[in-house]
Design a protein around this motif. Structure first.
Motif, mmCIF file in Angstrom:
data_model
loop_
_atom_site.group_PDB
_atom_site.id
_atom_site.type_symbol
_atom_site.label_atom_id
_atom_site.label_comp_id
_atom_site.label_asym_id
_atom_site.label_seq_id
_atom_site.Cartn_x
_atom_site.Cartn_y
_atom_site.Cartn_z
ATOM 1 N N LEU A 1 0.825 -1.213 0.000
ATOM 2 C CA LEU A 1 0.000 0.000 0.000
ATOM 3 C C LEU A 1 0.857 1.260 0.000
ATOM 4 O O LEU A 1 0.539 2.246 -0.668
ATOM 5 C CB LEU A 1 -0.967 -0.009 1.188
ATOM 6 C CG LEU A 1 -2.074 -1.069 1.133
ATOM 7 C CD1 LEU A 1 -2.879 -1.076 2.433
ATOM 8 C CD2 LEU A 1 -2.977 -0.855 -0.073
ATOM 9 N N GLN A 2 1.984 1.239 0.746
ATOM 10 C CA GLN A 2 2.878 2.400 0.769
ATOM 11 C C GLN A 2 3.482 2.641 -0.610
ATOM 12 O O GLN A 2 3.566 3.774 -1.071
ATOM 13 C CB GLN A 2 3.988 2.218 1.801
ATOM 14 C CG GLN A 2 4.901 3.425 1.956
ATOM 15 C CD GLN A 2 4.184 4.637 2.524
ATOM 16 O OE1 GLN A 2 3.687 4.581 3.645
ATOM 17 N NE2 GLN A 2 4.108 5.720 1.777
ATOM 18 N N ILE A 3 3.910 1.579 -1.274
ATOM 19 C CA ILE A 3 4.465 1.721 -2.626
ATOM 20 C C ILE A 3 3.419 2.302 -3.562
ATOM 21 O O ILE A 3 3.684 3.263 -4.299
ATOM 22 C CB ILE A 3 4.965 0.350 -3.155
ATOM 23 C CG1 ILE A 3 6.189 -0.114 -2.370
ATOM 24 C CG2 ILE A 3 5.290 0.426 -4.651
ATOM 25 C CD1 ILE A 3 6.565 -1.573 -2.619
ATOM 26 N N LEU A 4 2.209 1.740 -3.546
ATOM 27 C CA LEU A 4 1.144 2.214 -4.441
ATOM 28 C C LEU A 4 0.772 3.658 -4.145
ATOM 29 O O LEU A 4 0.525 4.448 -5.063
ATOM 30 C CB LEU A 4 -0.080 1.299 -4.337
ATOM 31 C CG LEU A 4 0.133 -0.147 -4.789
ATOM 32 C CD1 LEU A 4 -1.116 -0.980 -4.517
ATOM 33 C CD2 LEU A 4 0.547 -0.213 -6.255
ATOM 34 N N GLY B 1 1.398 7.173 -6.512
ATOM 35 C CA GLY B 1 0.191 7.873 -6.927
ATOM 36 C C GLY B 1 -0.872 6.960 -7.514
ATOM 37 O O GLY B 1 -1.806 7.434 -8.171
ATOM 38 N N MET B 2 -0.774 5.679 -7.277
ATOM 39 C CA MET B 2 -1.746 4.722 -7.816
ATOM 40 C C MET B 2 -2.978 4.598 -6.929
ATOM 41 O O MET B 2 -4.040 4.188 -7.388
ATOM 42 C CB MET B 2 -1.091 3.362 -8.014
ATOM 43 C CG MET B 2 0.058 3.401 -9.001
ATOM 44 S SD MET B 2 0.933 1.831 -9.016
ATOM 45 C CE MET B 2 1.144 1.613 -10.769
ATOM 46 N N ILE B 3 -2.825 4.910 -5.642
ATOM 47 C CA ILE B 3 -3.942 4.956 -4.702
ATOM 48 C C ILE B 3 -3.741 6.183 -3.819
ATOM 49 O O ILE B 3 -2.642 6.745 -3.756
ATOM 50 C CB ILE B 3 -4.042 3.680 -3.828
ATOM 51 C CG1 ILE B 3 -2.788 3.514 -2.961
ATOM 52 C CG2 ILE B 3 -4.289 2.440 -4.699
ATOM 53 C CD1 ILE B 3 -2.911 2.394 -1.910
ATOM 54 N N SER B 4 -4.795 6.594 -3.120
ATOM 55 C CA SER B 4 -4.644 7.739 -2.218
ATOM 56 C C SER B 4 -3.975 7.283 -0.931
ATOM 57 O O SER B 4 -4.070 6.112 -0.545
ATOM 58 C CB SER B 4 -6.008 8.370 -1.926
ATOM 59 O OG SER B 4 -6.835 7.434 -1.276
#
Length: 174
Positions: free
Chosen positions: A82-85, A89-92
């Motif tokens: 989740l941190q990488i995404l 900028g792939m997730i908020s």
């Protein structure tokens, strides 16, 4: 044809986290700064013949979690993913970069006879010196033939091996 591949694994070897890459180009270094894992293993095709999934993509990292293969480490894997995404900028979510890394350049596998019993006092990422006691075979001690840093010792080791062998290298992550 994907731009980025995250390959998530678990190990029985006694360490918490390790990121594995096959190259340290600009894009791979950038991807590594997106994750909080500080220990990086650089494993080129010459060591494992290039069979890993991250050998077949533009930019990839394997995230290795231990020392348990039951799934209890999945919260760490989810948090890092989740941190990488979020960072990409792939997730908020909040963005945070992690530039402090230690790179272990893997140059081979230290092999032992299958029935050899490794010295249980050895630790992952702690240097083994030439001449140091590393295992027993038929009640006889085996001593290291070279100085190296072990990765994947103990229950996480590969068959007929003591560990992967590595050297520590300073690399700038800007």
């Amino acid at each position: 044809n994907f731009d980025i591949v995250l390959d998530i694994h678990s190990t029985n070897s006694n360490f918490n986290e390790l990121a594995i890459v096959t190259k340290l180009d600009k894009k791979t270094k950038n991807l590594l700064t997106q994750v909080s894992i500080s220990k990086i293993a650089l494993i080129t095709k010459k060591v494992f013949k290039g069979g890993g999934m991250i050998n077949f993509c533009k930019t990839g990292v394997s995230l290795e979690y231990g020392p348990d293969k039951t799934g209890k480490n999945s919260p760490k894997a989810i948090k890092n993913t989740l941190q990488i995404l979020s960072n990409l900028g792939m997730i908020s979510g909040s963005k945070k970069l992690f530039k402090k890394k230690v790179v272990y350049v893997v140059d081979g596998i230290y092999t032992l006879p299958k029935s050899a019993r490794p010295n249980m006092m050895l630790k992952n990422f702690k240097q083994i010196k030439k001449g140091q006691f590393i295992a027993t075979l038929n009640k006889k001690k085996i001593f290291s033939e070279k100085t190296f840093i072990p990765l994947f010792l103990g229950k996480g080791r590969y068959e007929k091996s003591l560990s992967l062998t590595a050297t520590k290298k300073s690399i700038s992550f800007k």
